[in-house]
Design a protein around this motif. Structure first.
Motif, PDB file in Angstrom:
ATOM      1  N   THR A 228     -25.101   4.185  55.198  1.00 18.53           N
ATOM      2  CA  THR A 228     -24.454   4.288  56.502  1.00 18.53           C
ATOM      3  C   THR A 228     -22.981   4.560  56.258  1.00 18.53           C
ATOM      4  O   THR A 228     -22.239   3.672  55.802  1.00 18.53           O
ATOM      5  N   VAL A 229     -22.542   5.785  56.504  1.00 21.50           N
ATOM      6  CA  VAL A 229     -21.160   6.175  56.241  1.00 21.50           C
ATOM      7  C   VAL A 229     -20.286   5.701  57.397  1.00 21.50           C
ATOM      8  O   VAL A 229     -20.485   6.085  58.548  1.00 21.50           O
ATOM      9  N   THR A 230     -19.322   4.835  57.074  1.00 15.59           N
ATOM     10  CA  THR A 230     -18.420   4.302  58.106  1.00 15.59           C
ATOM     11  C   THR A 230     -17.182   5.153  58.272  1.00 15.59           C
ATOM     12  O   THR A 230     -16.438   4.981  59.234  1.00 15.59           O
ATOM     13  N   GLY A 231     -16.905   6.047  57.321  1.00 15.47           N
ATOM     14  CA  GLY A 231     -15.739   6.919  57.427  1.00 15.47           C
ATOM     15  C   GLY A 231     -14.415   6.192  57.363  1.00 15.47           C
ATOM     16  O   GLY A 231     -13.407   6.675  57.878  1.00 15.47           O
ATOM     17  N   GLY A 232     -14.425   5.028  56.708  1.00 15.69           N
ATOM     18  CA  GLY A 232     -13.179   4.284  56.567  1.00 15.69           C
ATOM     19  C   GLY A 232     -12.738   3.565  57.820  1.00 15.69           C
ATOM     20  O   GLY A 232     -11.656   2.991  57.874  1.00 15.69           O
ATOM     21  N   LYS A 233     -13.578   3.576  58.871  1.00 16.01           N
ATOM     22  CA  LYS A 233     -13.212   2.907  60.114  1.00 16.01           C
ATOM     23  C   LYS A 233     -13.392   1.397  59.976  1.00 16.01           C
ATOM     24  O   LYS A 233     -14.177   0.921  59.168  1.00 16.01           O
ATOM     25  N   ARG A 234     -12.656   0.658  60.793  1.00 18.19           N
ATOM     26  CA  ARG A 234     -12.776  -0.788  60.790  1.00 18.19           C
ATOM     27  C   ARG A 234     -14.181  -1.169  61.262  1.00 18.19           C
ATOM     28  O   ARG A 234     -14.627  -0.735  62.319  1.00 18.19           O
ATOM     29  N   PRO A 235     -14.913  -2.010  60.475  1.00 16.79           N
ATOM     30  CA  PRO A 235     -16.301  -2.331  60.851  1.00 16.79           C
ATOM     31  C   PRO A 235     -16.356  -3.171  62.121  1.00 16.79           C
ATOM     32  O   PRO A 235     -15.447  -3.934  62.426  1.00 16.79           O
ATOM     33  N   GLN A 236     -17.446  -3.003  62.860  1.00 17.57           N
ATOM     34  CA  GLN A 236     -17.647  -3.801  64.054  1.00 17.57           C
ATOM     35  C   GLN A 236     -17.898  -5.256  63.676  1.00 17.57           C
ATOM     36  O   GLN A 236     -18.444  -5.549  62.626  1.00 17.57           O
ATOM     37  N   ARG A 237     -17.485  -6.174  64.573  1.00 15.15           N
ATOM     38  CA  ARG A 237     -17.600  -7.586  64.271  1.00 15.15           C
ATOM     39  C   ARG A 237     -18.765  -8.259  64.994  1.00 15.15           C
ATOM     40  O   ARG A 237     -18.830  -9.470  65.082  1.00 15.15           O
ATOM     41  N   GLU A 238     -19.688  -7.466  65.540  1.00 16.62           N
ATOM     42  CA  GLU A 238     -20.875  -8.042  66.129  1.00 16.62           C
ATOM     43  C   GLU A 238     -21.865  -8.409  65.029  1.00 16.62           C
ATOM     44  O   GLU A 238     -21.948  -7.755  63.998  1.00 16.62           O
ATOM     45  N   ARG A 239     -22.642  -9.463  65.253  1.00 20.91           N
ATOM     46  CA  ARG A 239     -23.549  -9.973  64.231  1.00 20.91           C
ATOM     47  C   ARG A 239     -24.573  -8.936  63.783  1.00 20.91           C
ATOM     48  O   ARG A 239     -24.927  -8.885  62.607  1.00 20.91           O
ATOM     49  N   ASP A 240     -25.063  -8.115  64.684  1.00 21.53           N
ATOM     50  CA  ASP A 240     -26.086  -7.128  64.329  1.00 21.53           C
ATOM     51  C   ASP A 240     -25.496  -5.822  63.814  1.00 21.53           C
ATOM     52  O   ASP A 240     -26.243  -4.884  63.514  1.00 21.53           O
ATOM     53  N   ALA A 241     -24.166  -5.723  63.729  1.00 24.08           N
ATOM     54  CA  ALA A 241     -23.533  -4.485  63.268  1.00 24.08           C
ATOM     55  C   ALA A 241     -23.760  -4.300  61.770  1.00 24.08           C
ATOM     56  O   ALA A 241     -23.927  -5.272  61.026  1.00 24.08           O
ATOM     57  N   PRO A 242     -23.789  -3.041  61.289  1.00 24.08           N
ATOM     58  CA  PRO A 242     -23.956  -2.806  59.852  1.00 24.08           C
ATOM     59  C   PRO A 242     -22.845  -3.467  59.043  1.00 24.08           C
ATOM     60  O   PRO A 242     -21.681  -3.437  59.433  1.00 24.08           O
ATOM     61  N   PHE A 243     -23.244  -4.114  57.950  1.00 27.70           N
ATOM     62  CA  PHE A 243     -22.329  -4.726  56.987  1.00 27.70           C
ATOM     63  C   PHE A 243     -21.564  -5.922  57.555  1.00 27.70           C
ATOM     64  O   PHE A 243     -20.555  -6.328  56.984  1.00 27.70           O
ATOM     65  N   PHE A 244     -22.035  -6.486  58.671  1.00 30.23           N
ATOM     66  CA  PHE A 244     -21.346  -7.652  59.234  1.00 30.23           C
ATOM     67  C   PHE A 244     -21.364  -8.807  58.241  1.00 30.23           C
ATOM     68  O   PHE A 244     -20.343  -9.462  58.006  1.00 30.23           O
ATOM     69  N   ASN A 245     -22.520  -9.063  57.616  1.00 27.72           N
ATOM     70  CA  ASN A 245     -22.644 -10.221  56.728  1.00 27.72           C
ATOM     71  C   ASN A 245     -21.850 -10.041  55.441  1.00 27.72           C
ATOM     72  O   ASN A 245     -21.165 -10.961  54.990  1.00 27.72           O
ATOM     73  N   VAL A 246     -21.943  -8.862  54.820  1.00 31.88           N
ATOM     74  CA  VAL A 246     -21.228  -8.677  53.564  1.00 31.88           C
ATOM     75  C   VAL A 246     -19.718  -8.661  53.796  1.00 31.88           C
ATOM     76  O   VAL A 246     -18.935  -9.161  52.977  1.00 31.88           O
TER      77      VAL A 246
END
Length: 310
Positions: A228-246
């Motif tokens: 899942t390419v995030t493009g350097g954007k700030r990750p979403q902080r919702e629990r189900d969002a990609p890479f939330f746990n890591v």
């Protein structure tokens, strides 16, 4: 959440492990559960008296701490158990200076004790594999990411002077974080990623990464890799969002290190990461932390001063 936060209080610790005899009885039980055999004739039938162990066949005798990370210790077992309590009862780390102050021992003694317990935690953490099927047939998703730590003495621009780390965390169907693993690497190459994969990602696991080129090897050996390419954007902080746990794992690690240490050496960073992962993986059984750390120490390898200071 309330059950997770209910740990072993200081008063309860003193009731269970306040006396040397109580600590000795707990340590003997853990060692017997782990299995002790005679180092000379490999006879499994042994007997224990005080802090000594004897063989029923060849009559050899050795210390109850022999062969473990506590080998050759001159400290009372009560001091070891208090150190275990201090190192496992807080979400943050504890420095050797603070550990020595709380135990009433010198800094070199506290540092060596701190190092040995972190060594035991790290050896157990290194055996943890993520993504294994759970009861019921489902398997958690594994999220992996690359991390750069340190760099207080930056050697130029960009990531020079920083230590490279691979971090991974399980994501359960409910969204909560499961087991975690981290490892220091020399670089994000195929070889380093393969070593991390074989050590920490179970065959058949589903792995999500953000497109780091070397992480394509996570999809080999019966595993499935999703990018899942995030493009350097700030990750979403919702629990189900990609890479939330890591990302939560990395944030918690950064907070713990910065709150405790001014500067950490890359030489000892693997033990800091191992201890942090061990504490995180046992966070859902806070009252049983001391028993779990005793088991880790009983099954750990010996760590000498010469090897530490080499």
């Amino acid at each position: 959440m309330r059950a997770i936060m209910r740990g072993l209080t200081d008063a309860e610790f003193e009731r269970l492990y306040g006396l040397e005899e109580q600590c000795l009885a707990a340590w003997v039980k853990v060692r017997q559960d782990a299995g002790m055999s005679c180092p000379r004739c490999d006879n499994p039938k042994i007997y224990v008296y005080d802090r000594r162990v004897g063989c029923t066949r060849c009559d050899m005798r050795w210390s109850i701490t022999s062969g473990t990370v506590m080998a050759d210790t001159k400290l009372p077992l009560a001091t070891w158990f208090r150190a275990m309590h201090l190192m496992s009862s807080t979400k943050q780390c504890i420095s050797a200076v603070e550990l020595g102050r709380r135990l009433g021992v010198s800094y070199p003694t506290a540092w060596y004790l701190h190092k040995r317990l972190r060594h035991a935690m790290t050896e157990e953490s290194n055996r943890c594999q993520l993504g294994s099927p759970a009861e019921g047939g489902w398997a958690p998703i594994v999220e992996a990411d690359d991390v750069y730590l340190g760099g207080e003495r930056n050697e130029g621009r960009g990531t020079a002077g920083k230590t490279r780390v691979i971090a991974a965390a399980e994501r359960h169907p409910s969204g909560r974080m499961g087991a975690v693993a981290m490892a220091v690497v020399s670089g994000f190459s195929n070889e380093e990623a393969t070593i991390f994969r074989d050590a920490h990602i179970a065959p058949g696991a589903l792995v999500h990464t953000d497109g780091t080129p070397a992480f394509h090897v996570f999809g080999e050996g019966g595993r499935t890799h999703v990018t899942t390419v995030t493009g350097g954007k700030r990750p979403q902080r919702e629990r189900d969002a990609p890479f939330f746990n890591v990302n939560t794992l990395i944030s918690n690690l950064s907070t713990a290190l910065k709150a405790t240490y001014k500067l950490f050496s890359p030489k000892h960073l693997p033990d800091y990461l191992g201890a942090f992962c061990w504490t995180t993986n046992h966070r859902r059984n806070m009252p049983g932390m001391i028993g779990a750390l005793c088991s880790a120490a009983a099954s750990s390898s010996r760590l000498t001063r010469r090897s530490v200071y080499a």
